[in-house]
Design an enzyme around this catalytic site. Structure first.
Site, mmCIF file in Angstrom:
data_model
loop_
_atom_site.group_PDB
_atom_site.id
_atom_site.type_symbol
_atom_site.label_atom_id
_atom_site.label_comp_id
_atom_site.label_asym_id
_atom_site.label_seq_id
_atom_site.Cartn_x
_atom_site.Cartn_y
_atom_site.Cartn_z
ATOM 1 N N LYS A 111 0.851 -1.187 0.000
ATOM 2 C CA LYS A 111 0.000 0.000 0.000
ATOM 3 C C LYS A 111 0.887 1.237 0.000
ATOM 4 O O LYS A 111 1.862 1.314 0.749
ATOM 5 C CB LYS A 111 -0.874 0.012 1.262
ATOM 6 C CG LYS A 111 -1.884 1.150 1.298
ATOM 7 C CD LYS A 111 -3.126 0.765 0.520
ATOM 8 C CE LYS A 111 -4.140 1.887 0.465
ATOM 9 N NZ LYS A 111 -3.736 2.981 -0.452
ATOM 10 N N LYS A 122 5.357 2.428 -2.760
ATOM 11 C CA LYS A 122 5.292 3.825 -3.172
ATOM 12 C C LYS A 122 5.526 3.882 -4.671
ATOM 13 O O LYS A 122 6.153 2.986 -5.253
ATOM 14 C CB LYS A 122 6.365 4.664 -2.454
ATOM 15 C CG LYS A 122 5.984 6.121 -2.285
ATOM 16 C CD LYS A 122 4.941 6.294 -1.196
ATOM 17 C CE LYS A 122 4.612 7.761 -0.962
ATOM 18 N NZ LYS A 122 3.691 7.938 0.176
ATOM 19 N N ASN A 174 -2.660 19.841 1.365
ATOM 20 C CA ASN A 174 -3.802 19.138 1.953
ATOM 21 C C ASN A 174 -3.582 18.828 3.435
ATOM 22 O O ASN A 174 -4.457 19.061 4.269
ATOM 23 C CB ASN A 174 -4.071 17.849 1.169
ATOM 24 C CG ASN A 174 -5.188 17.031 1.765
ATOM 25 O OD1 ASN A 174 -4.961 16.137 2.570
ATOM 26 N ND2 ASN A 174 -6.406 17.322 1.377
#
Length: 412
Positions: A66, A102, A217
């Site tokens: 992930k 990644k 963000n």
């Protein structure tokens, strides 16, 4: 120090204190797979440009890998490898059934049109399609990628597979199987870590003086949530520099200003500072939320914050860690502090696989519960073993993977 070398140095510092078999130690130093792809796309002017893309899967002992996808001119194999390794420790620390990965593309997204970025994303997805999937490797947004990027990736994967596959990526729009709370998940997790840190400092969020490097963000979300609780966000910066007001900055107005001007520059009633100035401002909590390697041996001695909450990946070098530890500056490490994003990504993945979606208050409650639990576990180990919180967090993450590898054994 190059980022990968810095991450490996930190790894060696941790495993030197662990009783790991040599084989396990060496195995975790290297990624399981490293994929480099060529991405030719047609630009709007008819020219053909070729970009280089990467996907690194560091470890899959605990489950599918992930990790995010970033678009940036400095993306390279070493950076992506280092970030994939950090994701392994992060997922293991947070007790998620994931390994670390990644990806990224070396490009300048600010100079590309929306259509060019779409073509880039779709071609990149097609080049790495054999390596990704809901049970293999699940990408997510990262630097300069967003929900739209994930929608293109999901659509390309689904078209090539012949059926809609919601769980191949996370960070998608709600209408395509995204999760409520995902977009602000990382920033909200950082906010929870500041809240927990304030408790152990004997302070309240109201009146807490905070400086935030990076107003993307993550930084803007953490700033807004802290501002809503009465914290004084006294300094903020983006890639072009920073602003400072000792009485606090109105974050809601600043967010509106940034939405209109695409930068924090020219915001009224503030002093102009540099990014380096921000790191040494007198404050209670410092949140580095931009890029790696910001707090180094050259400026760590001048940091005046009581606690550093790492919103970015790898913002503090190992040499700086030692200086900060000697000065009793507590560091909430990146693999804990910014883990809110991957935790809600896990929630999204679970919801996609079940085709059943949760309410936002339920998601936020679960996130806060998990973040607070792991924070206290790391803090307890730190106090018990008299080590800093990074060492404690890495120890917990690495030990979990090492234990799983030992139980699974080595094939063949």
């Amino acid at each position: 120090m190059p980022f990968l070398k810095s991450v490996l140095k930190q790894y060696d510092l941790v495993v030197d204190k662990l009783e790991l078999p040599d084989g396990v130690r060496e195995r975790l130093r290297h990624p399981k797979r490293s994929l480099i792809v060529s991405i030719p796309i047609e630009m709007d002017n008819g020219m053909i440009n070729v970009y280089k893309g990467y996907r690194v899967q560091h470890d899959i002992t605990l489950g599918p890998s992930k990790g995010g996808i970033r678009y940036h001119p400095n993306v390279n194999l070493e950076e992506v490898t280092a970030l994939a390794m950090l994701m392994s420790w992060k997922c293991a620390l947070m007790k998620l059934p994931y390994g670390g990965a990644k990806g990224g593309v070396c490009c300048t997204p600010a100079a590309m049109s929306l259509k060019e970025k779409e073509r880039l994303t779709r071609r990149f997805t097609s080049e790495i399609i054999w390596a990704i999937g809901p049970e293999e490797d699940i990408p997510a947004p990262d630097m300069n990628t967003n929900m739209q990027t994930m929608a293109w990736m999901m659509d390309t994967y689904s078209m090539l597979k012949g059926h809609t596959t919601l769980g191949v990526v996370t960070g998608k729009p709600l209408v395509l199987g995204g999760s409520l709370g995902r977009e602000e998940g990382t920033g909200r997790g950082v906010y929870y870590m500041v809240e927990e840190s304030a408790k152990i400092m004997g302070k309240e969020l109201k009146g807490l003086r905070v400086a935030i490097q990076g107003f993307g963000n993550v930084g803007s979300t953490a700033a807004r949530l802290l501002f809503e609780q009465g914290s004084k966000v006294i300094a903020v910066s983006d890639s072009n520099g920073g602003i400072y007001n000792r009485n606090g900055i109105d974050i809601e107005n600043l967010i509106q200003h940034v939405n209109e001007n695409k930068a924090i520059s020219h915001y009224p009633d503030v002093e102009i500072i540099t990014n380096q100035d921000l790191l040494t401002i007198d404050c209670d909590a410092l949140i580095p939320a931009s890029v790696e390697g910001q707090i180094t041996r050259y400026n760590a001695g001048n940091v005046k914050a009581g606690v550093i909450v790492e919103g970015a990946n790898g913002p503090t070098t190992p040499e700086a860690d030692m200086i900060l530890s000697e000065r009793n500056v507590r560091v909430i490490p990146d693999i804990l502090a910014n883990a809110g994003g991957v935790v809600i990504s896990y929630f999204e993945w679970v919801q996609d696989l079940q085709f059943y979606f949760w309410k936002e208050n339920e998601i936020q409650h679960r996130l806060k519960e998990i973040m607070a639990e792991i924070f206290n576990t790391v803090l307890s180990m730190s106090q018990k073993r008299k080590i800093d919180m990074r060492m404690a967090a890495w120890t917990l993450g690495i030990n979990r993977i090492a234990e799983a590898q030992k139980i699974r054994g080595l094939y063949p």
